[in-house]
Write an enzyme that holds these catalytic residues in place. Structure first.
Site, PDB file in Angstrom:
ATOM      1  N   ASP A 282      -5.202   8.160   0.233  1.00  0.00           N
ATOM      2  CA  ASP A 282      -4.554   8.134  -1.172  1.00  0.00           C
ATOM      3  C   ASP A 282      -5.486   8.086  -2.214  1.00  0.00           C
ATOM      4  O   ASP A 282      -6.704   7.836  -1.829  1.00  0.00           O
ATOM      5  CB  ASP A 282      -3.552   6.948  -1.196  1.00  0.00           C
ATOM      6  CG  ASP A 282      -2.302   6.821  -0.359  1.00  0.00           C
ATOM      7  OD1 ASP A 282      -2.000   8.018  -0.088  1.00  0.00           O
ATOM      8  OD2 ASP A 282      -1.935   5.663  -0.268  1.00  0.00           O
TER       9      ASP A 282
ATOM     10  N   TYR B  66      -8.906   0.920   9.978  1.00  0.00           N
ATOM     11  CA  TYR B  66      -8.868   1.019   8.769  1.00  0.00           C
ATOM     12  C   TYR B  66      -9.905  -0.566   8.470  1.00  0.00           C
ATOM     13  O   TYR B  66      -9.666  -1.341   9.062  1.00  0.00           O
ATOM     14  CB  TYR B  66      -7.691   0.873   7.831  1.00  0.00           C
ATOM     15  CG  TYR B  66      -7.447   2.170   7.640  1.00  0.00           C
ATOM     16  CD1 TYR B  66      -7.457   2.850   6.466  1.00  0.00           C
ATOM     17  CD2 TYR B  66      -6.244   2.904   8.335  1.00  0.00           C
ATOM     18  CE1 TYR B  66      -7.019   4.237   6.224  1.00  0.00           C
ATOM     19  CE2 TYR B  66      -5.727   3.853   8.186  1.00  0.00           C
ATOM     20  CZ  TYR B  66      -6.244   4.792   7.202  1.00  0.00           C
ATOM     21  OH  TYR B  66      -5.586   5.960   6.724  1.00  0.00           O
TER      22      TYR B  66
ATOM     23  N   ARG C 168      -2.336  -1.336   2.686  1.00  0.00           N
ATOM     24  CA  ARG C 168      -2.049  -2.076   1.420  1.00  0.00           C
ATOM     25  C   ARG C 168      -0.899  -2.956   1.137  1.00  0.00           C
ATOM     26  O   ARG C 168      -1.149  -4.116   0.461  1.00  0.00           O
ATOM     27  CB  ARG C 168      -2.176  -0.934   0.288  1.00  0.00           C
ATOM     28  CG  ARG C 168      -3.504  -0.230   0.217  1.00  0.00           C
ATOM     29  CD  ARG C 168      -3.466   1.010  -0.568  1.00  0.00           C
ATOM     30  NE  ARG C 168      -3.131   0.807  -1.966  1.00  0.00           N
ATOM     31  CZ  ARG C 168      -2.469   1.613  -3.021  1.00  0.00           C
ATOM     32  NH1 ARG C 168      -2.521   2.855  -2.554  1.00  0.00           N
ATOM     33  NH2 ARG C 168      -2.088   1.128  -4.258  1.00  0.00           N
TER      34      ARG C 168
ATOM     35  N   ARG D  14      -4.560  11.287   6.359  1.00  0.00           N
ATOM     36  CA  ARG D  14      -4.536  11.159   4.998  1.00  0.00           C
ATOM     37  C   ARG D  14      -5.045  10.003   4.372  1.00  0.00           C
ATOM     38  O   ARG D  14      -4.568   8.876   4.722  1.00  0.00           O
ATOM     39  CB  ARG D  14      -3.186  11.573   4.578  1.00  0.00           C
ATOM     40  CG  ARG D  14      -2.737  13.026   5.178  1.00  0.00           C
ATOM     41  CD  ARG D  14      -1.251  13.389   4.686  1.00  0.00           C
ATOM     42  NE  ARG D  14      -0.864  14.739   5.234  1.00  0.00           N
ATOM     43  CZ  ARG D  14       0.372  15.125   4.912  1.00  0.00           C
ATOM     44  NH1 ARG D  14       1.224  14.283   4.653  1.00  0.00           N
ATOM     45  NH2 ARG D  14       0.893  16.127   5.576  1.00  0.00           N
TER      46      ARG D  14
END
Length: 260
Positions: A51, A109, A196, A49
């Site tokens: 954001d 990522y 993050r 998932r």
């Protein structure tokens, strides 16, 4: 028949990956497009998932369909029904044992960070931004403690639904080309806001507010309240996912040339 798709999307126009009552998620847009091609409702399952505001260069999903369509229909046909910010890159039939999420061995990522005194305009929303000079050496030194298996509670959001805060990081690399930093992170899985939150700490160290050893202290604390705030989503990209070779899905993270 089970079909796997590779996607890329610009997260700015969506409220994230997961389906929402307002219908403004990437999942909602993709399921609606596939349903129009299949002629029946379709449920898709994603590798990970993302954001609101987070992008994907290589998201992998799968769905089951009893409707037989040429493989090109699941690419060009579905794309004709998708909004401009989402595109199917490839499609292929897969074994029924394949699951986009549960078959994954690692997820990747990339964070793109512009380090420049003036905020970006042309790259707004596609890169993170920090105005003060950052030290590449200090940032690299701060990441060594993160590799391996650790409890990442200090970098976990309060809304995280993961069963365990323990994750295994296999890669944390930082490159710099002029004003652009490229941060690549790979792990068995990620906690909500984990990348993050790590970026927030990394920038704190890079600007000289703390020494690299502070990252070790944050990790050991296992306490989200001692770490810096969550950094902006703008420059974060889901870069890819690795699967067992037996499924025949390319595992390397993929980026368009303009995202390298």
């Amino acid at each position: 028949m089970r079909i796997a798709l590779g996607l890329e999307y610009d997260g700015r126009a969506f409220c994230g990956w997961q389906s929402q009552p307002n219908g403004l998620s990437v999942q909602d847009a993709l399921e609606a497009a596939i349903a129009r091609m299949a002629g029946v409702p379709i449920r898709v399952h994603a590798a990970g998932r993302t954001d609101a505001g987070v992008h994907a260069a290589r998201q992998v999903v799968h769905f089951d369909s009893e409707v037989n369509r040429p493989i090109t229909a699941w690419v060009r046909g579905v794309n004709s029904f998708l909004p401009a910010g989402v595109a199917v890159l490839w499609a292929q039939p897969v074994d029924l044992q394949f699951h986009a999420r549960f078959s994954a061995m690692a997820r990747h990522y990339r964070y793109l960070l512009l380090n420049h005194p003036v905020r970006p305009a042309l790259l707004a929303g596609r890169v993170g931004w920090h105005h003060a000079p950052l030290s590449l050496a200090q940032m690299r030194a701060a990441t060594t403690c993160l590799l391996g298996e650790h409890d990442f509670s200090s970098f976990r959001s309060a809304e995280c639904q993961a069963a365990s805060p323990v994750k295994h990081l296999t890669r944390f690399e930082i490159q710099q080309q002029g004003d652009l930093f490229s941060i690549d992170v790979s792990a068995s899985g990620f906690l909500h806001h984990m990348v993050r939150n790590l970026m927030g700490a990394l920038i704190h160290i890079g600007k000289g507010a703390e020494e690299p050893a502070w990252m070790t202290a944050l990790l050991a604390a296992r306490d989200r309240t001692v770490a810096p705030p969550t950094f902006m989503p703008d420059g974060l990209y889901f870069a890819g996912v690795s699967y067992p070779e037996s499924f025949g899905i390319a595992s390397e993270p993929a980026f368009r040339h303009y995202l390298i």
